[in-house]
Design an enzyme around this catalytic site. Structure first.
Site, short mmCIF file in Angstrom:
data_model
loop_
_atom_site.label_atom_id
_atom_site.label_comp_id
_atom_site.label_asym_id
_atom_site.label_seq_id
_atom_site.Cartn_x
_atom_site.Cartn_y
_atom_site.Cartn_z
N CYS A 164 18.37 -4.68 17.32
CA CYS A 164 18.82 -4.33 18.67
C CYS A 164 18.69 -5.51 19.63
O CYS A 164 19.34 -5.54 20.67
CB CYS A 164 18.05 -3.13 19.21
SG CYS A 164 16.28 -3.40 19.41
N ARG A 208 18.78 -8.97 18.49
CA ARG A 208 19.27 -10.25 17.99
C ARG A 208 20.31 -10.06 16.88
O ARG A 208 20.30 -9.05 16.16
CB ARG A 208 18.13 -11.12 17.47
CG ARG A 208 17.45 -10.59 16.22
CD ARG A 208 16.27 -11.47 15.81
NE ARG A 208 15.18 -11.34 16.75
CZ ARG A 208 14.77 -12.30 17.58
NH1 ARG A 208 15.36 -13.48 17.55
NH2 ARG A 208 13.78 -12.11 18.41
N GLY A 226 15.31 8.43 13.45
CA GLY A 226 14.87 7.31 12.63
C GLY A 226 13.51 6.78 13.05
O GLY A 226 12.74 7.46 13.75
N LYS A 227 13.24 5.53 12.66
CA LYS A 227 11.93 4.93 12.93
C LYS A 227 11.67 4.81 14.43
O LYS A 227 10.57 5.08 14.91
CB LYS A 227 11.85 3.55 12.27
CG LYS A 227 10.49 2.90 12.41
CD LYS A 227 10.44 1.55 11.70
CE LYS A 227 10.49 1.71 10.20
NZ LYS A 227 10.30 0.42 9.50
N MET A 228 12.68 4.40 15.18
CA MET A 228 12.51 4.26 16.63
C MET A 228 12.21 5.62 17.27
O MET A 228 11.37 5.72 18.16
CB MET A 228 13.76 3.66 17.26
CG MET A 228 14.11 2.28 16.75
SD MET A 228 13.12 0.97 17.50
CE MET A 228 14.16 0.50 18.85
#
Length: 432
Positions: free
Chosen positions: A50, A52, A191-193
């Site tokens: 998110c 780079r 998800g993970k976030m």
């Protein structure tokens, strides 16, 4: 061969540019194949997060490889190169090596020391191997960078209490609303976030949390990790109703197009309903036109910088310790990389010695007669191999260990002249 990285990050490009150049996993194989199809790019790996988008290449001609990687980004993002160039950074050779190690260690992240980037670098490495973009040099670079990232986290305290993008988003929400416990919260994505969002929201007192996900199975998998939290689970087709009953919404999905825009929100939000949207996805899940709604307040990943800055200072000393460790890791990789230059000379020298050895062995055995040769050939062959190996050992060790590039090349030239090695050894050297 030379190593280079061409890319952009939260430091060089705003989110509206970064989202155009986000390369999701399903598109990576085609992107790597495209890159490796250029005449000057031998290896390629793509790190897309998110914050780079970086393309690591091994190139036979530095200027050509950089030009080709930049052209690829321009075509992929549908951005004119003259517009894109102002947002790109280019790093070569040792600077590119150092950069990837700093990225892996979390030293180049928006959140200093954040841990998620290391798993993303591992994913990039694995994907690059699967897509046949990562060869000998990038494989070694990524393995060394992953080791460096692990070492920094184990030997310094930079990751201790380091906030993630998700925790920064929750902290921003708390600054804006004061009391999260009083708010009805919805999270788009599972998800993970999203998992980290739930974790930090619960720690700040939020207790009315809805999860909206494309699949119910994904939402249920997330809920299993928080058995004591009464999470309410919904699928994406129920999103409008959930958001209409929410005060605060976090979006964290892999969607490549906005899930929410002004027209959609106007269909289910009351004209005076206040809603805060914190979008930590890239590409963005919330269209920029939502900012035109008077009672809706939208924040994206670039808005987290002020929050993150407050948490950075305590980790700056730890970052200095980490930089010292990374210097050692960079030096180790550079020594390996420089040693590649000697490969052709050493191989030619070994081949020549082996040719001489086998020729002389055949002469000696023929003179000794078949009876002696059959009985003692193994012993004599081992003896001759041992002698050649010991004669070559010190020159090869010294050649590989030579740090000074010019001194190493002079030594290689001397060996080539003294032993009359193949002329192509001279012309094939492109490392360093």
């Amino acid at each position: 061969m030379n190593i280079a990285v061409v890319g952009l990050s939260h430091k060089t490009a705003p989110v509206d540019v970064r989202e155009k150049l986000s390369i999701p996993t399903p598109q990576t194989e085609a992107a790597i194949a495209h890159l490796c199809g250029y005449p000057h790019i031998e290896e390629a790996a793509i790190l897309s997060t998110c914050n780079r988008l970086e393309i690591y290449i091994v190139t036979s001609e530095t200027d050509g490889g950089i030009r080709e990687a930049s052209q690829f980004l321009s075509e992929y993002g549908k951005l004119p190169l003259h517009h894109l160039r102002q947002h790109l950074f280019v790093l070569l050779h040792e600077d590119a090596v150092t950069h990837l190690m700093r990225v892996s260690a979390g030293l180049d992240s928006l959140v200093l020391g954040e841990g998620q980037i290391l798993s993303q670098v591992k994913h990039t490495h694995k994907l690059g191997q699967q897509c046949n973009g990562v060869g000998r040099i990038l494989n070694s670079l990524f393995k060394k960078s992953i080791e460096a990232g692990k070492r920094v986290r184990s030997e310094t305290s930079i990751g201790t209490g380091a906030v993630s993008i998700s925790s920064a988003a929750v902290e921003l929400a708390q600054i804006k609303v004061q009391n999260l416990a009083a708010y009805r919260v919805a999270i788009l994505g599972a998800g993970k976030m999203a998992r980290l969002l739930v974790q930090h929201l619960l720690s700040k007192g939020a207790h009315r949390i809805a999860i909206v996900n494309r699949s119910m199975a994904g939402a249920q998998e997330l809920a299993k990790q928080f058995p004591d939290a009464n999470l309410h689970l919904y699928t994406l087709d129920q999103m409008d109703g959930v958001l209409a009953e929410s005060d605060l919404v976090f979006t964290s999905t892999a969607a490549t197009e906005p899930l929410l825009n002004r027209a959609k929100l106007e269909t289910f939000l009351a004209p005076t309903q206040n809603l805060m949207l914190i979008d930590i996805s890239v590409p963005r899940n919330v269209d920029a036109d939502v900012n035109d709604l008077p009672h809706v307040h939208v924040f994206n990943v670039d808005d987290l910088k002020a929050v993150v800055a407050q948490n950075q200072e305590s980790r700056r000393q730890m970052a200095l310790e980490a930089e010292v460790l990374l210097e050692q890791e960079v030096d180790a990789f550079q020594a390996w990389w420089r040693s590649l230059e000697t490969v052709s000379t050493i191989k030619s020298l070994q081949d020549k010695m082996e040719t001489i050895r086998t020729q002389e062995l055949e002469k000696a055995l023929s003179r000794l007669g078949p009876e002696f040769a059959d009985k003692h050939q193994g012993i004599i062959e081992a003896l001759s191999k041992g002698i050649v190996s010991k004669i070559l050992h010190d020159p090869m060790v010294q050649l590989r260990a030579q740090q000074d590039i010019e001194a190493r090349r002079r030594a290689m030239d001397t060996l080539s002249v003294l032993f009359n090695l193949d002329a192509e050894v001279q012309s094939s050297r492109q490392f360093g």
